[in-house]
Design an enzyme around this catalytic site. Structure first.
Site, PDB file in Angstrom:
ATOM      1  CG  PHE A 135      -1.915   1.192   1.105  1.00 57.58           C
ATOM      2  CD1 PHE A 135      -3.014   1.132   0.262  1.00 57.58           C
ATOM      3  CD2 PHE A 135      -1.698   2.365   1.810  1.00 57.58           C
ATOM      4  CE1 PHE A 135      -3.886   2.208   0.123  1.00 57.58           C
ATOM      5  CE2 PHE A 135      -2.563   3.451   1.682  1.00 57.58           C
ATOM      6  CZ  PHE A 135      -3.658   3.372   0.837  1.00 57.58           C
ATOM      7  CG  ASP A 220       5.492   3.545   1.914  1.00 61.26           C
ATOM      8  OD1 ASP A 220       5.473   4.165   2.998  1.00 61.26           O
ATOM      9  OD2 ASP A 220       4.506   3.449   1.168  1.00 61.26           O
ATOM     10  CE  LYS A 249      -1.193   5.424   7.617  1.00 63.15           C
ATOM     11  NZ  LYS A 249      -0.812   4.731   6.391  1.00 63.15           N
TER      12      LYS A 249
END
Ligand SMILES: *Cc1c(COP(=O)(O)O)cnc(C)c1O
Length: 399
Positions: A135, A220, A249
């Site tokens: 993702f 990532d 995040k």
């Protein structure tokens, strides 16, 4: 149902499958809904509130900055932007930072950097190899990078130059590599894909393959960064140094900010190549600086490691009374509990009612990602509620 949920149905784009909870307040691991019901939040704003909700250090930084300066254009220098960049560089293996506003945008920037690198150093190579079940975000380029048909199916044609291959499989990466490949982009641990941990040697061999073929290794770390998995960055657990990492995040402790960081040797971007009106904004970088400084000064990643082991232990013990748990996996406070049946959505709504917020990461698995500051008592309570939730579901099934 609360009035806010009715109004949302009427006015908001109906793209999210929400839980029927309207959150109005948070503190530490706890949140409250609009009827003042209290919940333990084991989703932490989607692995964002690593220091818990409304941490005083972050609140204070935002208040001070809001009273001083909230936005300038990036044609000027600002202090918090530079302070945060310095802090991240001095505590990582990377040399330069660019601030964006989200994870997807950070990844977009990293891919632009990789293509520029390919243009300068590999005859215009532009291809990026990514993993199935990954993702990377929801923009057009990032759904092309994200190896999950569900995120891609309705948006053909996809963006050119991405190949999605099996995760944790070096041979698959080798087969997908050709003279046009400029980078491999992977999550250190797949988060949205269900908390998938690669073999200990996987990243070492990918690192070697990238070196041998003059390709950048982009990690990532949007979900794994800033202490979540028990080290400040996920790459530290695999004994390698990536050329590029992306963050978002947990970086802002609750405010929207993303970043990509690169080694000097990979930092191929020049003035005019990239930019963002809000990227590196003073308010968000001041908040993120407070969050990251606190995390580093207080070794928050150690808390994540210790609490993660405590929580996994509790869950292991719970399997005595819950034989339908098939696997517990994770690092630090990024943990998935997998069941033998597809009970995750029902378990999540049952736990909502019991006062515990969870994420159904797969039909048969829940993901636990509480604040890294979560207490033992809160973990005890959460596991009690999960056990109660599963038993409630099993009892219904027997009727
Ligand atoms: C959440 C996530 C993203 C996307 O971040 P957004 O801020 O939602 O754009 C990208 N990569 C990983 C690994 C993520 O977990």
């Amino acid at each position: 149902m609360s009035i806010w949920q009715d109004l949302e149905k009427k006015y908001y784009m109906q793209v999210v499958r929400r839980q029927p909870v309207t959150i109005v307040k948070g503190l530490g691991t706890k949140v409250w809904d609009d009827e003042n019901k209290e919940y333990l939040d084991f989703t932490s704003g989607w692995a964002v509130n690593n220091l818990g909700h409304c941490h005083p250090a972050i609140v204070e930084a935002i208040k001070n900055q809001a009273e001083t300066l909230m936005q300038t254009s990036n044609q000027f220098f600002t202090v918090p932007q530079v302070q945060l960049a310095q802090l991240l560089v001095e505590n990582s293996c990377l040399d330069r930072v660019f601030f964006a506003n989200s994870g997807a945008e950070a990844n977009e920037g990293a891919v632009k950097l990789a293509r520029k690198y390919g243009k300068l150093n590999k005859n215009g190579a532009y291809g990026v190899i990514t993993a199935l079940n990954s993702f990377h975000g929801r923009t057009m380029a990032m759904i092309s990078a994200t190896g999950q048909p569900h995120y891609q199916a309705n948006w053909q044609p996809l963006y050119e130059g991405f190949s999605n291959v099996e995760y944790n499989n070096l041979d698959a990466i080798k087969q997908a590599t050709n003279e046009n490949t400029c980078a491999v982009m992977l999550e250190p641990i797949q988060g949205e894909g269900g908390v998938n941990i690669p073999d200990p040697s996987f990243f070492k061999s990918v690192r070697q393959w990238c070196d041998d073929n003059n390709m950048l290794l982009i990690l990532d770390e949007v979900q794994t960064g800033i202490g979540r998995t028990g080290t400040l960055f996920g790459y530290e657990q695999f004994g390698i140094e990536p050329d590029v990492i992306t963050l978002a995040k947990g970086l802002g402790g609750g405010v929207p900010i993303g970043a990509f960081l690169a080694k000097e040797s990979a930092a191929a971007l020049e003035p005019g190549d990239h930019g963002s009106t809000f990227g590196g904004n003073v308010l968000t970088t001041a908040a993120a600086y407070a969050a990251v400084k606190y995390a580093i000064d207080n070794n928050i990643e150690k808390d994540a490691k210790v609490s993660g082991e405590y929580l996994k232990d509790l869950l292991e013990k719970a399997t005595d009374s819950l034989p339908n748990i098939s696997e517990i996996r994770g690092r630090g406070l990024l943990i998935a509990v997998e069941f033998t049946e597809d009970i995750a959505p029902e378990l999540v709504s049952t736990c909502n009612e019991l006062g515990l917020l969870l994420n159904p990461v797969r039909p048969n698995a829940i993901r636990l990602m509480p604040p890294l500051t979560v207490s033992k008592e809160e973990m005890d309570k959460a596991v009690e509620l999960i056990v109660e939730g599963v038993k409630t579901i099993l009892a219904k099934g027997k009727k």
